[in-house]
Motif scaffolding. Structure first.
Motif, mmCIF file in Angstrom:
data_model
loop_
_atom_site.group_PDB
_atom_site.id
_atom_site.type_symbol
_atom_site.label_atom_id
_atom_site.label_comp_id
_atom_site.label_asym_id
_atom_site.label_seq_id
_atom_site.Cartn_x
_atom_site.Cartn_y
_atom_site.Cartn_z
ATOM 1 N N THR A 16 0.757 -1.351 0.095
ATOM 2 C CA THR A 16 0.173 0.056 0.153
ATOM 3 C C THR A 16 0.874 1.284 0.074
ATOM 4 O O THR A 16 0.308 2.260 -0.298
ATOM 5 C CB THR A 16 -0.833 0.007 1.157
ATOM 6 O OG1 THR A 16 -0.255 -0.213 2.525
ATOM 7 C CG2 THR A 16 -1.972 -0.943 1.230
ATOM 8 N N ASN A 17 2.109 1.166 0.498
ATOM 9 C CA ASN A 17 2.870 2.316 0.580
ATOM 10 C C ASN A 17 4.099 2.066 0.126
ATOM 11 O O ASN A 17 5.020 1.290 0.664
ATOM 12 C CB ASN A 17 2.924 2.931 1.945
ATOM 13 C CG ASN A 17 3.679 4.288 2.140
ATOM 14 O OD1 ASN A 17 4.981 4.253 1.626
ATOM 15 N ND2 ASN A 17 3.201 5.320 2.619
ATOM 16 N N VAL A 18 4.810 2.243 -1.029
ATOM 17 C CA VAL A 18 5.794 1.979 -1.715
ATOM 18 C C VAL A 18 6.975 2.460 -1.103
ATOM 19 O O VAL A 18 8.155 1.624 -0.625
ATOM 20 C CB VAL A 18 5.846 2.430 -3.378
ATOM 21 C CG1 VAL A 18 7.181 2.047 -3.842
ATOM 22 C CG2 VAL A 18 4.902 1.778 -3.992
ATOM 23 N N GLU A 19 7.061 3.535 -0.400
ATOM 24 C CA GLU A 19 8.402 4.048 0.069
ATOM 25 C C GLU A 19 8.577 3.337 1.549
ATOM 26 O O GLU A 19 9.515 2.839 1.898
ATOM 27 C CB GLU A 19 8.033 5.759 0.708
ATOM 28 C CG GLU A 19 8.988 6.427 1.470
ATOM 29 C CD GLU A 19 10.151 6.676 0.372
ATOM 30 O OE1 GLU A 19 11.423 6.751 1.240
ATOM 31 O OE2 GLU A 19 10.136 6.807 -0.426
ATOM 32 N N PHE A 20 7.390 3.366 2.315
ATOM 33 C CA PHE A 20 7.597 2.329 3.681
ATOM 34 C C PHE A 20 8.190 0.870 3.450
ATOM 35 O O PHE A 20 8.853 0.572 4.096
ATOM 36 C CB PHE A 20 6.384 2.569 4.453
ATOM 37 C CG PHE A 20 5.994 4.000 4.943
ATOM 38 C CD1 PHE A 20 6.934 4.831 5.294
ATOM 39 C CD2 PHE A 20 4.653 4.225 5.438
ATOM 40 C CE1 PHE A 20 6.632 6.134 5.758
ATOM 41 C CE2 PHE A 20 4.457 5.393 5.853
ATOM 42 C CZ PHE A 20 5.240 6.450 6.089
ATOM 43 N N SER A 21 7.290 0.335 2.450
ATOM 44 C CA SER A 21 7.790 -0.992 2.335
ATOM 45 C C SER A 21 8.959 -1.289 1.696
ATOM 46 O O SER A 21 9.621 -2.179 2.026
ATOM 47 C CB SER A 21 6.555 -1.635 1.057
ATOM 48 O OG SER A 21 5.294 -1.545 1.847
ATOM 49 N N ALA A 22 9.577 -0.142 0.720
ATOM 50 C CA ALA A 22 10.855 -0.433 0.218
ATOM 51 C C ALA A 22 11.819 -0.299 1.445
ATOM 52 O O ALA A 22 12.848 -1.193 1.379
ATOM 53 C CB ALA A 22 11.101 0.619 -0.800
ATOM 54 N N GLU A 23 11.503 0.686 2.238
ATOM 55 C CA GLU A 23 12.537 1.005 3.395
ATOM 56 C C GLU A 23 12.567 -0.391 4.224
ATOM 57 O O GLU A 23 13.502 -0.732 4.582
ATOM 58 C CB GLU A 23 12.246 2.148 4.005
ATOM 59 C CG GLU A 23 13.248 2.653 5.361
ATOM 60 C CD GLU A 23 13.205 1.925 6.457
ATOM 61 O OE1 GLU A 23 14.338 1.553 6.964
ATOM 62 O OE2 GLU A 23 11.949 1.489 6.967
ATOM 63 N N TRP A 24 11.278 -0.845 4.323
ATOM 64 C CA TRP A 24 11.230 -2.083 5.505
ATOM 65 C C TRP A 24 12.139 -3.078 4.786
ATOM 66 O O TRP A 24 12.765 -3.877 5.445
ATOM 67 C CB TRP A 24 9.571 -2.361 5.360
ATOM 68 C CG TRP A 24 9.387 -3.554 6.445
ATOM 69 C CD1 TRP A 24 9.371 -3.378 7.902
ATOM 70 C CD2 TRP A 24 9.595 -4.939 6.301
ATOM 71 N NE1 TRP A 24 8.787 -4.727 8.427
ATOM 72 C CE2 TRP A 24 9.163 -5.582 7.613
ATOM 73 C CE3 TRP A 24 9.733 -5.776 5.192
ATOM 74 C CZ2 TRP A 24 9.283 -6.951 7.553
ATOM 75 C CZ3 TRP A 24 9.607 -7.133 5.328
ATOM 76 C CH2 TRP A 24 9.341 -7.689 6.399
ATOM 77 N N TYR A 25 11.806 -3.434 3.571
ATOM 78 C CA TYR A 25 12.498 -4.606 2.575
ATOM 79 C C TYR A 25 13.967 -4.405 2.768
ATOM 80 O O TYR A 25 14.703 -5.434 2.998
ATOM 81 C CB TYR A 25 12.142 -5.029 1.444
ATOM 82 C CG TYR A 25 10.902 -5.729 1.274
ATOM 83 C CD1 TYR A 25 10.834 -6.920 1.001
ATOM 84 C CD2 TYR A 25 9.637 -5.120 1.579
ATOM 85 C CE1 TYR A 25 9.898 -7.881 0.706
ATOM 86 C CE2 TYR A 25 8.410 -5.972 1.507
ATOM 87 C CZ TYR A 25 8.674 -7.302 1.174
ATOM 88 O OH TYR A 25 7.278 -7.871 1.077
ATOM 89 N N VAL A 26 14.440 -3.121 2.617
ATOM 90 C CA VAL A 26 15.882 -3.012 2.475
ATOM 91 C C VAL A 26 16.520 -3.065 4.116
ATOM 92 O O VAL A 26 17.627 -3.902 4.321
ATOM 93 C CB VAL A 26 16.340 -1.566 2.106
ATOM 94 C CG1 VAL A 26 17.553 -1.049 2.478
ATOM 95 C CG2 VAL A 26 16.089 -1.393 0.727
ATOM 96 N N SER A 27 15.759 -2.318 5.208
ATOM 97 C CA SER A 27 16.312 -2.410 6.292
ATOM 98 C C SER A 27 16.227 -3.701 7.153
ATOM 99 O O SER A 27 17.127 -4.183 7.800
ATOM 100 C CB SER A 27 15.674 -1.127 7.269
ATOM 101 O OG SER A 27 14.435 -1.428 7.660
ATOM 102 N N ARG A 28 15.258 -4.592 6.751
ATOM 103 C CA ARG A 28 14.880 -5.826 7.473
ATOM 104 C C ARG A 28 15.372 -6.976 7.004
ATOM 105 O O ARG A 28 15.680 -7.751 7.541
ATOM 106 C CB ARG A 28 13.322 -5.812 7.851
ATOM 107 C CG ARG A 28 12.639 -4.910 8.438
ATOM 108 C CD ARG A 28 12.914 -4.926 9.948
ATOM 109 N NE ARG A 28 12.233 -4.087 10.889
ATOM 110 C CZ ARG A 28 11.599 -2.743 10.742
ATOM 111 N NH1 ARG A 28 12.106 -1.928 10.046
ATOM 112 N NH2 ARG A 28 10.949 -2.323 11.954
ATOM 113 N N LEU A 29 15.157 -6.944 5.569
ATOM 114 C CA LEU A 29 15.632 -8.065 4.873
ATOM 115 C C LEU A 29 16.914 -7.988 4.095
ATOM 116 O O LEU A 29 17.416 -9.201 3.658
ATOM 117 C CB LEU A 29 14.622 -8.452 3.922
ATOM 118 C CG LEU A 29 12.878 -8.913 4.481
ATOM 119 C CD1 LEU A 29 12.255 -9.111 3.426
ATOM 120 C CD2 LEU A 29 13.043 -9.742 5.665
ATOM 121 N N GLY A 30 17.426 -6.816 3.975
ATOM 122 C CA GLY A 30 18.958 -6.707 3.228
ATOM 123 C C GLY A 30 18.809 -6.726 1.938
ATOM 124 O O GLY A 30 19.634 -6.999 1.177
#
Length: 139
Positions: A16-30
């Protein structure tokens, strides 16, 4: 026809939110962010390109099987039980919603985890033999 499908190159995941999700995948999953605009983000991780696509509320990549059980559409593989246990612990420390490590009656162990939009994913402790041979063998 002698040609065949060789690999899955891209997976599309609704968010639903590309910005938040992209940051989550980068910071949490590498994941590695290679492109982002208002409608999508392109991530590289787990030997694949993942597109996070802006979607309507309550969309997910999950589905329900014949028995009404919610299922995941992707299983990530790690190299062995120790790696599975380590990544499970790491996900808990990063406050990712995870399930318990399970014995599902087949080789290896698994656990599930969820992203910000409740997309459900699986992690399995067994790498495919072909992947091991092609990418992990010492030449």
């Amino acid at each position: 026809m002698k040609e065949k499908l060789l690999r899955i190159g891209t997976t599309y995941i609704p968010v639903t939110n590309v910005e938040f999700s992209a940051e989550w995948y980068v910071s949490r999953l590498g994941a590695e962010l290679s492109y982002k605009d208002d409608d999508k983000a392109i991530l590289n991780f787990a030997n694949q390109s993942i597109f996070l696509v802006k979607s309507k509320e309550n969309e997910s990549s999950n589905f329900y099987d014949f028995y009404g059980e919610e299922r995941f559409s992707l299983t990530f593989e790690v190299n062995g039980l120790n790696a599975l246990e380590a990544i499970h612990k790491d996900f808990i420390e990063k406050e990712i919603k995870v399930g318990e490590i399970e014995n599902r009656g087949h080789t290896g162990r698994n656990f599930i985890f969820y992203d910000l939009d409740a997309n459900k994913f699986d992690v399995w402790s067994e790498l495919s033999p072909i992947f091991k041979e092609r990418y992990l063998s010492s030449n």
